[in-house]
Design a protein around this motif. Structure first.
Motif, mmCIF file in Angstrom:
data_model
loop_
_atom_site.group_PDB
_atom_site.id
_atom_site.type_symbol
_atom_site.label_atom_id
_atom_site.label_comp_id
_atom_site.label_asym_id
_atom_site.label_seq_id
_atom_site.Cartn_x
_atom_site.Cartn_y
_atom_site.Cartn_z
ATOM 1 N N LEU A 201 30.983 45.841 36.420
ATOM 2 C CA LEU A 201 30.865 46.067 34.978
ATOM 3 C C LEU A 201 31.331 47.450 34.529
ATOM 4 N N PRO A 202 30.963 48.555 35.222
ATOM 5 C CA PRO A 202 31.463 49.869 34.775
ATOM 6 C C PRO A 202 32.988 49.969 34.814
ATOM 7 N N LEU A 203 33.612 49.354 35.807
ATOM 8 C CA LEU A 203 35.083 49.371 35.873
ATOM 9 C C LEU A 203 35.695 48.559 34.732
ATOM 10 N N ARG A 204 35.116 47.421 34.440
ATOM 11 C CA ARG A 204 35.619 46.605 33.339
ATOM 12 C C ARG A 204 35.458 47.325 32.002
ATOM 13 N N MET A 205 34.310 47.984 31.821
ATOM 14 C CA MET A 205 34.090 48.702 30.566
ATOM 15 C C MET A 205 35.048 49.881 30.435
ATOM 16 N N ALA A 206 35.267 50.603 31.528
ATOM 17 C CA ALA A 206 36.220 51.714 31.493
ATOM 18 C C ALA A 206 37.616 51.200 31.156
ATOM 19 N N GLY A 207 37.990 50.072 31.735
ATOM 20 C CA GLY A 207 39.289 49.468 31.425
ATOM 21 C C GLY A 207 39.392 49.055 29.970
ATOM 22 N N SER A 208 38.302 48.519 29.412
ATOM 23 C CA SER A 208 38.300 48.118 28.005
ATOM 24 C C SER A 208 38.444 49.333 27.091
ATOM 25 N N PHE B 205 39.722 52.299 27.892
ATOM 26 C CA PHE B 205 41.068 52.857 28.070
ATOM 27 C C PHE B 205 42.106 51.998 27.346
ATOM 28 N N GLY B 206 42.026 50.686 27.516
ATOM 29 C CA GLY B 206 42.993 49.790 26.872
ATOM 30 C C GLY B 206 42.928 49.863 25.366
#
Length: 126
Positions: free
Chosen positions: A12-19, A21-22
């Motif tokens: 989840l933290p990686l997905r949120m960081a990606g969101s 950033f995107g």
């Protein structure tokens, strides 16, 4: 808690960081080169002939006014995905739906009838 849910929460933290950033990248790119992102979208999808119907989308694709709305939608989507508990052989989810015919809430499996398969079409009309 199943192993797949634990894995989803770990990611989840990686997905949120990606969101985040995107979303930031899309907004900045739109501010620097308005219309380029939209043109690339039209070229990639082959929708050049439908451009006149999509012009209203052009200015809102990376608009900063929608930054928080996009971020909230991404957050909600990531949280929904983290809570998935799909396992092979487990019961199917039975989410709450709203019938378009009368606006009444019902459950997905309420639509199933004996002797008739329940088909769910995850498509789009656009």
């Amino acid at each position: 808690m199943s192993l797949s849910v634990l894995r989803n929460y770990a990611l989840l933290p990686l997905r949120m960081a990606g969101s985040i950033f995107g979303n930031c990248a899309m907004t900045i790119f739109h501010l620097i080169a308005p219309g380029k992102f939209f043109q690339a979208f039209l070229e990639d999808t082959g929708l050049q002939q439908d451009k006149k119907y999509l012009d209203c989308v052009q200015n809102s694709v990376g608009d900063i006014a929608f930054f928080w709305q996009r971020l909230k939608a991404m957050w909600f989507s990531n949280m929904q995905e983290a809570n998935l508990t799909v396992e092979v052989g487990s019961p199917a989810p039975n989410p709450v739906l709203v019938r378009l015919s009368d606006g009444v809430e019902c459950r997905l499996l309420d639509m199933a009838k004996a002797g008739r398969p329940l088909v769910i079409n995850f498509g789009s009309c656009t």
